[in-house]
Design an enzyme around this catalytic site. Sequence first.
Site, PDB file in Angstrom:
ATOM      1  N   ASP A 234       0.825  -1.202   0.000  1.00 41.03           N
ATOM      2  CA  ASP A 234       0.000   0.000   0.000  1.00 41.03           C
ATOM      3  C   ASP A 234       0.864   1.259   0.000  1.00 41.03           C
ATOM      4  O   ASP A 234       0.658   2.182  -0.800  1.00 41.03           O
ATOM      5  CB  ASP A 234      -0.926  -0.016   1.220  1.00 41.03           C
ATOM      6  CG  ASP A 234      -2.226   0.725   0.955  1.00 41.03           C
ATOM      7  OD1 ASP A 234      -2.593   0.872  -0.228  1.00 41.03           O
ATOM      8  OD2 ASP A 234      -2.873   1.155   1.923  1.00 41.03           O
TER       9      ASP A 234
ATOM     10  N   ASP B 113      -9.015  -1.904   2.546  1.00 40.61           N
ATOM     11  CA  ASP B 113      -8.908  -1.330   3.889  1.00 40.61           C
ATOM     12  C   ASP B 113      -9.931  -1.927   4.840  1.00 40.61           C
ATOM     13  O   ASP B 113      -9.864  -1.692   6.054  1.00 40.61           O
ATOM     14  CB  ASP B 113      -9.096   0.194   3.815  1.00 40.61           C
ATOM     15  CG  ASP B 113      -8.041   0.854   2.940  1.00 40.61           C
ATOM     16  OD1 ASP B 113      -6.897   0.372   2.939  1.00 40.61           O
ATOM     17  OD2 ASP B 113      -8.363   1.837   2.251  1.00 40.61           O
TER      18      ASP B 113
END
Length: 534
Positions: free
Chosen positions: A347, A423
């Site tokens: 990420d 997420d």
Amino acid sequence: MARKLTIFICALFAFLQVNCQEGILHVSGGSQEKEYCLVYNSSFSSISVSLNDAIDYQLVNLSSSFLCSSSDVRPNELKGKAVVVMRGNCTFGQKAQVAQDSGATTILIASDEPLVTPFVNVTEYGQVKIPVALMRYRDMEDAYKTFGNSMSVKLYAPPTPVFDFSILAILFISMFTVGMGGFWSGAAEREKLNTAPMGGDSRGRTDSGDLSLYSPLKVIMFVAFMCVMLVLMYFFYAYLVYVIIVIFCVASATALYSCLDAIMEKLGCATLSFSCLGKGWSGRSLLLAALCITVAVLWGVYRNEDRWIWILQDLLGIAFCLNFMKTINVSNFKICVILLSLLLIYDVFFVFITPFLTKDGQSIMVEVALGPGSIAEKSGGKMVTVPAEPTAPFEKIPVVMRVPRFLAPNLCMMQFSILGYGDIIVPGLLVAYCHRFDVWTSSPKRIYFMSCTIAYFLGMVVTFVVMILSQMGQPALLYLVPFTLLTSAAVAWRRGEMKRFWAGTVYEMEDLNMTALEENAEFSKNSSPPFQNH
């Protein structure tokens, strides 16, 4: 105390406001009034923040001209007035200087192309003193059709608060999905234990259709596959986006069916079984399948209808995440640490590092997640692109939860607060493992599950606070992974169960295997062989 806190929060929200690049053109004539979308550059165009404070100007229609030279306008024709001209043939700065030299107070540039934030050259920057804004050509035609040539205009751009209540909706969606996904995974594990054969143990195996992550190599291969797919999406977005859309429709319809069927089963709804063509059919299953397929097809057909389709996308996204968390079983905390750590690096790399590697300086993650045309989100609202027609100028892959911003001006196009599925799913796998471990150890009050869920909530709050203060999108895993991993490890260490928590089902199966070996050895020792050689 509560009153002082409320006043402080309201003052903070009032202070945290930014000037957006979208404005409003208020047109009036006679007893009629109407408003249209404007795009301007707040760095060199000063526009009133409210309609009451805006100055009223008569509008001169020069849309048949590009206004690239003073010969395009008659003397004193624009003095003290606003003017609308066509886009093209010369720069925005040249048009603005000609209008300014002719005495115009404001220049509107009609465009039949997507509206972009207007800019001027460095040499023109200090010379342009009048507001410069772009409007849709179709809006200009509508205004003249409605009001004729005798119309007056006002330009204003109310500031947009940095905090929007849509963030609370995103927080609720994420907490609900993570909490319910973790709860469902633990409930399925408890049911599996309760239905295990007498004397047996079902820990370490999964139901048909479930997938267990137990090998570090599998995790590394999974993350590597995600990296390859993200890079391919970046370079071949225009083609692969439709593949992703089809996959999402199929996967989300299946996930929604799984969720609704589980709810119906829990509520004790009848299956409505019947026979047809010599086969047994479930009426409930057929109805649910028809409903889920219909929802997925509706989303696929109207996916660019921003006004309401986000509701279906979030519904399908929640079902997809829930089913993923229930289906993918992480076998132990070691795998959780490896998986979450690698995805954290993934990420951060694709959000913060790749802008230094791409030609346009854009993050690969943001470019793929938001689509190639979402300039406003990519630049933190400093640059915008508004379609010339009320249709989406580009396809977006369905990998985010979306909620419209309640306080943002949506006259030009709808703006959304977003949260990626990753997420939710990535920390959710750890939350699900914590609940299954609670079931295995019969821990009181689901201590691991509750602690990890609260840690996820705190991580989300920190993510939003940093996003608001920095006015930039944040990789949520940067905050969620440390919060959830460290909290889960702290609970296991405090309870003296770290070894068991680290090894998970593998530890359980090794325990069972050692016990079985000891029993077999003891049995062999105390029993005589069934056959002897003579």
